[in-house]
Design a protein around this motif. Structure first.
Motif, PDB file in Angstrom:
ATOM      1  N   VAL A 198      27.116  47.750  90.608  1.00  0.00           N
ATOM      2  CA  VAL A 198      26.500  46.522  89.862  1.00  0.00           C
ATOM      3  C   VAL A 198      27.355  45.577  89.100  1.00  0.00           C
ATOM      4  O   VAL A 198      27.830  44.308  89.371  1.00  0.00           O
ATOM      5  CB  VAL A 198      25.098  46.658  89.327  1.00  0.00           C
ATOM      6  N   ARG A 199      28.215  46.252  88.333  1.00  0.00           N
ATOM      7  CA  ARG A 199      29.280  45.691  87.272  1.00  0.00           C
ATOM      8  C   ARG A 199      30.172  45.196  88.366  1.00  0.00           C
ATOM      9  O   ARG A 199      30.729  43.959  87.969  1.00  0.00           O
ATOM     10  CB  ARG A 199      29.797  46.621  86.410  1.00  0.00           C
ATOM     11  N   LEU A 200      30.665  45.818  89.243  1.00  0.00           N
ATOM     12  CA  LEU A 200      31.904  45.299  90.295  1.00  0.00           C
ATOM     13  C   LEU A 200      31.493  44.098  90.939  1.00  0.00           C
ATOM     14  O   LEU A 200      32.250  43.239  90.803  1.00  0.00           O
ATOM     15  CB  LEU A 200      32.331  46.307  90.954  1.00  0.00           C
ATOM     16  N   GLU A 201      30.328  44.021  91.454  1.00  0.00           N
ATOM     17  CA  GLU A 201      29.658  43.118  92.214  1.00  0.00           C
ATOM     18  C   GLU A 201      29.885  41.819  91.142  1.00  0.00           C
ATOM     19  O   GLU A 201      30.055  40.565  91.492  1.00  0.00           O
ATOM     20  CB  GLU A 201      28.389  43.287  92.918  1.00  0.00           C
ATOM     21  N   ARG A 202      29.136  41.971  90.019  1.00  0.00           N
ATOM     22  CA  ARG A 202      29.233  40.945  89.127  1.00  0.00           C
ATOM     23  C   ARG A 202      30.609  40.392  88.784  1.00  0.00           C
ATOM     24  O   ARG A 202      30.730  39.037  88.761  1.00  0.00           O
ATOM     25  CB  ARG A 202      28.479  41.358  87.956  1.00  0.00           C
TER      26      ARG A 202
END
Length: 97
Positions: A86-90
């Protein structure tokens, strides 16, 4: 008097594609997990990335030996050990300068 046309609307700047690298080493179980996360997220978003084996890069091996795997985005360390999808996608979809 001449016809004056309004200036054209400014075009939105193209967002630069982030440079994504995952620093890994052979035999690292956390690296296998991180590779799967980065491959899934970057693949879904159409972002190129590369895995960099620190065995061939003594400078990186010395600097990151205890943090592998390490996620680098645009040359900046963003995560290590466990990569949060999720952090990577953000990070990859946030408005970029």
């Amino acid at each position: 008097m001449t016809d004056m046309q309004p200036p054209p609307e400014p075009r939105p700047a193209l967002r630069p594609v982030p440079a994504v690298e995952l620093l890994v080493k052979e035999g690292c179980h956390l690296c296998a997990d991180a590779l799967a996360v980065v491959e899934e997220v970057c693949g879904r978003l159409g972002v190129d990335w590369q895995a960099v084996d620190i065995a061939g890069r003594p400078d990186l091996a010395e600097r990151h030996a205890e943090e592998i795997p390490v996620l680098m985005v645009d040359g900046v360390q963003r995560d290590f050990w466990r990569i949060d999808p999720v952090r990577l996608e953000r990070m990859l979809t946030a408005d970029r300068p």
